[in-house]
Motif scaffolding. Structure first.
Motif, short mmCIF file in Angstrom:
data_model
loop_
_atom_site.label_atom_id
_atom_site.label_comp_id
_atom_site.label_asym_id
_atom_site.label_seq_id
_atom_site.Cartn_x
_atom_site.Cartn_y
_atom_site.Cartn_z
N GLU A 100 16.82 18.96 -7.04
CA GLU A 100 15.45 19.46 -6.99
C GLU A 100 14.47 18.32 -6.76
N LYS A 101 14.65 17.23 -7.50
CA LYS A 101 13.77 16.07 -7.35
C LYS A 101 13.97 15.39 -6.00
N ARG A 102 15.19 15.46 -5.48
CA ARG A 102 15.46 14.90 -4.15
C ARG A 102 14.67 15.67 -3.10
N ALA A 103 14.65 16.99 -3.22
CA ALA A 103 13.91 17.83 -2.27
C ALA A 103 12.42 17.49 -2.33
N TYR A 104 11.90 17.26 -3.53
CA TYR A 104 10.50 16.88 -3.69
C TYR A 104 10.25 15.52 -3.02
N SER A 105 11.13 14.55 -3.25
CA SER A 105 10.98 13.22 -2.66
C SER A 105 11.02 13.31 -1.13
N ARG A 106 11.93 14.11 -0.64
CA ARG A 106 12.06 14.28 0.82
C ARG A 106 10.78 14.87 1.40
N GLU A 107 10.21 15.84 0.72
CA GLU A 107 8.97 16.46 1.16
C GLU A 107 7.85 15.44 1.25
N LYS A 108 7.75 14.54 0.26
CA LYS A 108 6.71 13.51 0.26
C LYS A 108 6.89 12.53 1.42
N VAL A 109 8.13 12.15 1.69
CA VAL A 109 8.40 11.23 2.81
C VAL A 109 8.06 11.91 4.14
N LEU A 110 8.44 13.16 4.29
CA LEU A 110 8.15 13.88 5.53
C LEU A 110 6.64 14.08 5.71
N THR A 111 5.92 14.31 4.61
CA THR A 111 4.46 14.44 4.69
C THR A 111 3.84 13.14 5.17
N PHE A 112 4.31 12.02 4.62
CA PHE A 112 3.82 10.71 5.05
C PHE A 112 4.08 10.51 6.54
N ASN A 113 5.32 10.77 6.97
CA ASN A 113 5.68 10.57 8.37
C ASN A 113 4.84 11.46 9.29
N GLU A 114 4.63 12.70 8.90
CA GLU A 114 3.85 13.62 9.71
C GLU A 114 2.40 13.15 9.82
N ALA A 122 0.83 -1.21 0.00
CA ALA A 122 0.00 0.00 0.00
C ALA A 122 0.87 1.26 0.00
N ILE A 123 1.94 1.26 0.79
CA ILE A 123 2.86 2.40 0.83
C ILE A 123 3.53 2.55 -0.53
N ASN A 124 3.99 1.45 -1.08
CA ASN A 124 4.66 1.44 -2.38
C ASN A 124 3.73 2.03 -3.46
N LYS A 125 2.47 1.58 -3.46
CA LYS A 125 1.49 2.07 -4.43
C LYS A 125 1.26 3.57 -4.25
N MET A 126 1.12 4.02 -3.01
CA MET A 126 0.89 5.43 -2.72
C MET A 126 2.04 6.28 -3.24
#
Length: 151
Positions: free
Chosen positions: A98-112, A16-20
């Motif tokens: 730039e794409k790394r920053a975007y990826s990091r933002e998505k991971v932090l959003t999930f964690n939050e 489910a996480i992978n799909k998201m």
């Protein structure tokens, strides 16, 4: 979920996480594995290609495909390892950063989001259980390699 096996719960949750993450990444014509690789590469000094696979838990062939795609998209560049001429250091390009920053933002959003919905005590228990399982697996405490396997 108590009637499900532990591995089933891990597997279905991970799927489910992978799909998201893949659905989010697809909006930008990329994948979760690319985002994970971007986050695993040291943005300042780069990362040796030989240490990237183990760091990400990926097999060499899968990692090679991912890195090839990333290079074709202009996210990374390969540079000779100055300490070992046979090795390669993977560096992020400006676009890769730039794409790394975007990826990091998505991971932090999930964690939050998880932290807002799960108590600190339950999260701590989750971390402890995951750590125990990982240690048991890495120390071969579940399936002993020396067990006799019937033919």
């Amino acid at each position: 979920m108590k009637d499900k096996t532990i591995d089933y719960i891990f597997r279905t949750t991970w799927l489910a996480i992978n799909k998201m993450y893949n659905e989010e990444a697809a909006k930008f014509e990329t994948s979760m594995s690319t985002g994970f690789a971007l986050l695993s590469i040291d943005p300042e000094h780069g990362t040796a290609s030989t240490s990237l696979g183990p760091k990400m838990g990926m097999e060499a062939t899968s990692l090679s495909r991912t890195l090839k795609t990333m290079q074709e998209k202009g996210l990374i560049e390969r540079r000779p390892n100055p300490e070992d001429g046979r090795g390669v250091i993977i560096h992020l390009t400006e676009f890769g950063r730039e794409k790394r920053a975007y990826s990091r933002e998505k991971v932090l959003t999930f964690n939050e989001a998880i932290r807002k919905n799960v108590s600190p005590e339950k999260l701590e228990s989750f971390y402890e259980v995951a750590d125990i399982i990982n240690n048991m697996i890495s120390n071969k405490k579940i399936y002993n390699q020396k067990e006799h396997i019937p033919k």
